[in-house]
Design a protein around this motif. Structure first.
Motif, PDB file in Angstrom:
ATOM      1  N   VAL A 127      -1.704  -4.576   2.981  1.00 10.73           N
ATOM      2  CA  VAL A 127      -2.569  -3.403   3.299  1.00 10.73           C
ATOM      3  C   VAL A 127      -3.328  -3.521   4.723  1.00 10.73           C
ATOM      4  CG1 VAL A 127      -4.381  -4.470   2.083  1.00 10.73           C
ATOM      5  CG2 VAL A 127      -4.288  -1.782   1.948  1.00 10.73           C
ATOM      6  N   GLY A 128      -3.929  -2.494   4.806  1.00  8.49           N
ATOM      7  CA  GLY A 128      -4.742  -2.547   6.156  1.00  8.49           C
ATOM      8  C   GLY A 128      -5.819  -3.378   6.285  1.00  8.49           C
ATOM      9  N   LYS A 179      -6.287   1.628  -4.326  1.00 10.33           N
ATOM     10  CA  LYS A 179      -5.441   1.222  -5.281  1.00 10.33           C
ATOM     11  C   LYS A 179      -4.860  -0.234  -5.221  1.00 10.33           C
ATOM     12  CE  LYS A 179      -4.033   5.775  -6.908  1.00 10.33           C
ATOM     13  NZ  LYS A 179      -4.878   6.313  -5.830  1.00 10.33           N
ATOM     14  N   THR A 180      -4.461  -0.597  -4.133  1.00  8.98           N
ATOM     15  CA  THR A 180      -3.773  -1.739  -3.893  1.00  8.98           C
ATOM     16  C   THR A 180      -4.935  -3.040  -3.608  1.00  8.98           C
ATOM     17  OG1 THR A 180      -2.592  -0.789  -1.969  1.00  8.98           O
ATOM     18  CG2 THR A 180      -2.566  -3.250  -2.189  1.00  8.98           C
ATOM     19  N   MET A 181      -6.095  -2.770  -3.333  1.00 16.32           N
ATOM     20  CA  MET A 181      -7.396  -3.707  -3.400  1.00 16.32           C
ATOM     21  C   MET A 181      -7.605  -3.763  -4.884  1.00 16.32           C
ATOM     22  SD  MET A 181      -8.719  -5.803  -1.834  1.00 16.32           S
ATOM     23  CE  MET A 181      -8.033  -5.375  -0.286  1.00 16.32           C
ATOM     24  N   THR A 182      -7.534  -2.877  -5.695  1.00 18.08           N
ATOM     25  CA  THR A 182      -8.009  -2.905  -6.958  1.00 18.08           C
ATOM     26  C   THR A 182      -7.099  -3.815  -7.597  1.00 18.08           C
ATOM     27  OG1 THR A 182      -8.990  -0.808  -7.028  1.00 18.08           O
ATOM     28  CG2 THR A 182      -8.330  -1.799  -9.243  1.00 18.08           C
ATOM     29  N   ALA A 183      -5.961  -3.815  -7.521  1.00 23.94           N
ATOM     30  CA  ALA A 183      -4.887  -4.546  -8.039  1.00 23.94           C
ATOM     31  C   ALA A 183      -5.006  -6.029  -7.632  1.00 23.94           C
ATOM     32  CB  ALA A 183      -3.340  -4.278  -7.628  1.00 23.94           C
ATOM     33  N   VAL A 222       0.754  -1.122  -0.049  1.00 25.40           N
ATOM     34  CA  VAL A 222      -0.030  -0.052  -0.067  1.00 25.40           C
ATOM     35  C   VAL A 222       0.853   1.313   0.154  1.00 25.40           C
ATOM     36  CG1 VAL A 222      -0.213   0.036   2.492  1.00 25.40           C
ATOM     37  CG2 VAL A 222      -1.989   0.986   1.121  1.00 25.40           C
ATOM     38  N   THR A 223       2.059   1.261   0.689  1.00 23.83           N
ATOM     39  CA  THR A 223       3.055   2.422   0.473  1.00 23.83           C
ATOM     40  C   THR A 223       4.343   1.699   0.651  1.00 23.83           C
ATOM     41  OG1 THR A 223       3.438   4.590   1.447  1.00 23.83           O
ATOM     42  CG2 THR A 223       2.835   2.607   2.962  1.00 23.83           C
ATOM     43  N   HIS A 224       5.446   2.477   0.548  1.00 28.87           N
ATOM     44  CA  HIS A 224       6.779   2.124   0.752  1.00 28.87           C
ATOM     45  C   HIS A 224       7.449   2.750   2.078  1.00 28.87           C
ATOM     46  CE1 HIS A 224      10.013  -0.303  -0.624  1.00 28.87           C
ATOM     47  NE2 HIS A 224      10.979   0.865  -0.672  1.00 28.87           N
ATOM     48  N   THR A 252      -1.437  -3.406   9.197  1.00 28.20           N
ATOM     49  CA  THR A 252      -1.034  -3.863   7.963  1.00 28.20           C
ATOM     50  C   THR A 252      -0.866  -5.474   7.851  1.00 28.20           C
ATOM     51  OG1 THR A 252       1.249  -3.212   8.338  1.00 28.20           O
ATOM     52  CG2 THR A 252      -0.330  -1.983   6.595  1.00 28.20           C
ATOM     53  N   THR A 253      -1.567  -6.336   6.983  1.00 30.71           N
ATOM     54  CA  THR A 253      -1.554  -7.692   6.932  1.00 30.71           C
ATOM     55  C   THR A 253      -1.361  -8.264   5.347  1.00 30.71           C
ATOM     56  OG1 THR A 253      -3.965  -7.971   6.461  1.00 30.71           O
ATOM     57  CG2 THR A 253      -2.931  -8.007   8.910  1.00 30.71           C
ATOM     58  N   PHE A 254      -0.993  -9.444   5.250  1.00 35.33           N
ATOM     59  CA  PHE A 254      -0.722  -9.975   3.794  1.00 35.33           C
ATOM     60  C   PHE A 254      -2.191 -10.600   3.565  1.00 35.33           C
ATOM     61  CE2 PHE A 254       3.645  -9.595   5.247  1.00 35.33           C
ATOM     62  CZ  PHE A 254       4.083  -9.023   4.200  1.00 35.33           C
ATOM     63  N   MET A 255      -2.787 -10.311   2.586  1.00 35.66           N
ATOM     64  CA  MET A 255      -4.051 -10.894   2.253  1.00 35.66           C
ATOM     65  C   MET A 255      -4.259 -11.342   0.761  1.00 35.66           C
ATOM     66  SD  MET A 255      -6.365  -7.411   2.422  1.00 35.66           S
ATOM     67  CE  MET A 255      -5.676  -7.016   4.010  1.00 35.66           C
ATOM     68  N   SER A 256      -4.935 -12.358   0.486  1.00 33.00           N
ATOM     69  CA  SER A 256      -5.242 -12.861  -0.845  1.00 33.00           C
ATOM     70  C   SER A 256      -6.650 -13.238  -0.922  1.00 33.00           C
ATOM     71  CB  SER A 256      -4.163 -14.074  -1.061  1.00 33.00           C
ATOM     72  OG  SER A 256      -3.133 -13.678  -1.305  1.00 33.00           O
TER      73      SER A 256
END
Length: 328
Positions: free
Chosen positions: A84-85, A69-73, A34-36, A217-221
């Protein structure tokens, strides 16, 4: 006879080589962050110290700048895994997705933003925000919700006690403050520390220290990705856990040196300062397990901000099976 034996030996060697290569095949994972930020130090350590390689994974990292934008990707199959959160998975769930977004490994467990004032304040009190102009984060995002939650904890109504600005795009918030917008701003690191060193602003408080433990922030799929790639998800989680343990055990200087290639424009001294701040307030999770009380705290914060579409059971959007397996 000798020629036949030679061909048998060659065939055996070719078979052995093919089998070995197949077993050592590296799998590529497309990861959207989501950010760097130095806030994600364990991720960059996993890359720098070869923990993903040890698990047979090659991680292609892309910064998508913002939760939407992260969730759209992720939803459009532009990424396999998103960092992302956790609130974003709740928003997708509320829209009735047939392929839910599942949180499977936690990276950070506190908010990662800091309150930065334009003027130097020797003795800060939250009451000083009343009547000020506050440049907050994007509406509905975790930083903004935590920001409002903390303000309310200190008796400040973000709607009536100050002028709240939250229509600036995530990536442009630092430059907006630097150009003169706002008396206070909510910033991630290393920007907050850089501003402080330059005299652009001054860190006066930590939102992470004030808000308690949350799956920030977690890793999700997608559920479908996890169903089809369970072993890959476990390997990814194992690499993250190795990095989390490494960060927990190593010095601030060693951590900063490991992630330095990710932040070539940031001075090592600034990086060490930031890492130390995050370590001291316990922002880096020491294992990838997302606990149920953290999940409930997240929803309480969302509810307080008026952004919770409806409470979601822990088991519905959280899968700790990979995290539990690699930590046991």
């Amino acid at each position: 006879m000798k020629r036949r034996l030679a061909w048998v030996c060659i065939a055996f060697l070719l078979l052995f080589t093919f089998t070995a290569c197949s077993q050592n095949k590296t799998e590529t994972i497309r990861l959207a962050e989501v950010t760097h930020s130095i806030f994600y130090a364990p991720l960059y350590v996993a890359m720098a110290e070869g923990f993903f390689e040890e698990e047979g994974l090659n991680v292609e990292l892309t910064t998508t700048w913002g939760g939407d934008k992260t969730m759209t990707a992720l939803l459009s199959d532009g990424a396999d895994i998103a960092l992302v959160g956790s609130e974003t998975s709740i928003y997708v769930h509320a829209q009735g997705s047939n392929d839910p977004i599942i949180n499977f490994a936690q990276l950070t467990q506190t908010d990662g933003t800091f309150l930065v004032s334009r003027e130097k304040i020797d003795s800060f009190d939250w009451e000083q925000l009343k009547g000020s102009t506050f440049l907050g984060q994007r509406k509905g995002g975790m930083p903004q919700m935590v920001g409002e939650f903390v303000l309310k904890q200190h008796g400040i109504d973000p709607r009536s006690d100050l002028e709240l600005i939250q229509n600036v795009d995530f990536a442009n918030i630092p430059s907006a403050f630097a150009s003169g917008t706002g008396d206070y701003v909510q910033l991630f690191e290393p920007t907050a520390s850089i501003f402080e060193k330059e005299g652009t602003g001054h860190i006066v408080a930590s939102f992470g220290a004030e808000s308690g433990s949350v799956p920030y922030t977690t890793f999700m799929s997608k559920q479908s990705f996890l169903d089809d790639n369970a072993e890959t998800a476990k390997k990814f989680t194992a690499a993250i856990y190795k990095a989390q343990q490494w960060v927990d055990e190593k010095s601030v200087e060693e951590i900063a040196a490991s992630i330095a290639p990710q932040f070539e424009d940031t001075e090592l001294e600034i990086m060490e300062t930031v890492v130390e701040r995050y370590k001291e307030q316990g922002s880096f999770s020491t294992d990838p397990i997302l606990e149920e009380d953290e999940w409930n705290n997240l929803q309480d914060i969302m509810d307080e901000a008026g952004e919770l579409p409806g409470r979601v059971d822990y088991e519905t959007l959280v899968n700790t099976s990979y995290a539990e397996e690699v930590t046991n």
